[in-house]
Scaffold this motif. Structure first.
Motif: not given
Length: 488
Positions: A60-64, A88-89, A96-97, A44-48
């Protein structure tokens, strides 16, 4: 900062021609990934992170997001065809970037676990946060003429909006219920007018996509946009916050808007922030606003781990009930400029009605903010963007001489009969001053005052602009004294 505009040009025809290639690219990618075990859980991704978003370029952008603990998440970007992965933790979180290219698009991004999420129509450009209270939030539904005139030509594929709903919470949030949209007559009508004109000016000048994130709430004080832990560390700010009058219409406790509307943004790479707020901090603690806003800026930058530009709008002339309360807050806003990578634009010449706390001219405010960004952040130094600011004062017999920065070509006085220039002697009683210009110096005097000791300009709740530099930029209000102010 060096001028990078040579790298900014986008082939807009190419922006619209990538989609077939993206489909072919991901068709091949999915075929390759089809051999991976389907034991993965849904990701699942955040809405952003969504369709139509703008990512910050050349960085470098972050995907999370979220998945099952131990789940491997693979991310593939169409601009370079590269795939990276992360496990995933234990709490199901992953991040990740990945590197972004120069401005362009549209691109697609593929997220793959057991399920597949494909984001499309993604652009690479510049991302700015537009935050504050009602003067930042005002839009076409507020009846703004400038926005209504924009609507017939509002289709701008290179401008994207992410408008965060008003959210107040005591718990820090990691997601917000909003979606990226493309600028058109529908989406523009409900988006920040200041933000839009700011973004439009950047897009037209730089030739890159612009992503604008609106996080604004009318009536809010700066305390609610500042993390509560930062307020609690300062006895001054904590004491002031405890005395804010509760409201049924907006949050009043420290951190509540930050938790719901800013915290979810902090993993997302941004270029900077524009800020139009302060009206709700006018009052008994106006003079403390510089400490408050400085704390906000420091904590936001710490959250992003980036000393990004922070550009604010000085509150407009308005008939606040307590004399000089707004003048003191404007002075505090000016003091914030001692922080690096900050700037301020004025509204003292853009107000037609000082009985309305919501001036309708939002176009020039947005344009001025954009000019600051273009000059100071993007290196286009030739763009006019600086307001004259009081530099130093000297006294010679019965005259006081005030020198200004950002007035190299001289000053102009408009409507000198207005009571915006004041002078006082040792008795600390201010009277109307006579003034004249000598280059970048303003001379004050009053025939009835011998041995004057202090002067003020525009130091009043409702004072509009009378002093400009030759480029037409109004001077920042100031006083040379630091006497206690009687606001009764």
């Amino acid at each position: 900062m060096c001028d990078k505009t040579a790298n900014y040009t986008i082939n807009k025809r190419a922006m619209n021609s990538h989609i077939p290639n993206i489909k072919l690219f991901f068709a091949a990618t999915w075929t390759c990934l089809s051999s991976i075990s389907l034991s993965f859980a849904d990701i699942r991704l955040p809405h952003l992170l969504g369709n139509n978003m703008v990512l910050q370029r050349d960085t470098q952008v972050k995907f999370w997001g979220w998945a099952d603990p131990g789940e491997r998440v693979r991310v593939t970007t169409s601009w370079n065809g590269k795939t990276d992965s992360i496990i995933a933790s234990d709490d199901g979180r992953w991040e990740l970037r990945m590197a972004t290219p120069r401005a362009g698009g549209p691109y697609a991004i593929l997220f793959r676990g057991k399920n597949t999420i494909e984001l499309t129509n993604v652009l690479i450009g510049e991302v700015w946060i537009c935050s504050g209270q009602s003067n930042m939030a005002m839009n076409g539904t507020s009846g703004l003429t400038d926005i209504q005139q924009e609507l017939p030509r509002a289709d701008r594929n290179d401008i994207r909006f992410f408008k965060i709903p008003r959210t107040s919470t005591s718990d820090r949030q990691d997601d917000c219920q909003a979606n990226w949209t493309v600028c058109d007559s529908v989406t523009l009508n409900t988006f920040s007018a200041v933000g839009y004109f700011f973004g439009k000016r950047l897009a037209d000048t730089l030739g890159v996509p612009i992503g604008l994130i609106e996080a604004a709430w009318g009536g809010t004080s700066a305390e609610v946009w500042t993390p509560a832990h930062a307020i609690s560390k300062s006895p001054l700010l904590k004491n002031n916050a405890e005395k804010i009058t509760p409201s049924d219409h907006w949050p009043t406790k420290p951190g509540l808007a930050f938790n719901g509307m800013i915290a979810p943004l902090t993993p997302f790479k941004i270029a900077g922030t524009i800020w139009y707020q302060g009206e709700n901090n006018v009052g008994p603690y106006s003079s403390d606003y510089d400490s408050l806003l400085t704390t906000l800026i420091h904590t936001w930058r710490s959250e992003w781990q980036h000393d990004f530009p922070f550009y604010l709008v000085q509150i407009a002339p308005y008939r606040y009930p307590v004399p000089l309360s707004a003048a003191l807050l404007r002075e505090a806003q000016t003091n914030v400029l001692s922080l690096p990578n900050t700037a301020m634009v004025l509204t003292t010449d853009l107000v037609a009605d000082t009985t309305d706390v919501h001036p309708t001219n939002k176009k020039d405010v947005g344009m001025r903010l954009a000019n600051v960004a273009l000059a100071q952040h993007y290196g286009l130094r030739q763009i006019t963007h600086q307001h004259p600011i009081y530099k130093h004062v000297s006294i010679d017999q019965d005259s006081i001489f005030v020198a200004f920065d950002h007035a190299e070509n001289g000053l102009d006085i408009v409507n000198p009969s207005e009571h915006h220039f004041l002078i006082a002697g040792k008795d600390r009683v201010f009277h109307k001053a006579q003034v004249k210009v000598r280059g970048n110096v303003l001379v004050f005097w009053n025939a009835g005052i011998k041995n004057p000791v202090a002067v003020r300009y525009g130091f009043d709740n409702t004072a509009t602009a009378s002093l400009f530099n030759k480029a037409g930029m109004p001077a920042i209000p100031f006083r040379t004294d630091r006497w206690p102010v009687d606001r009764q």
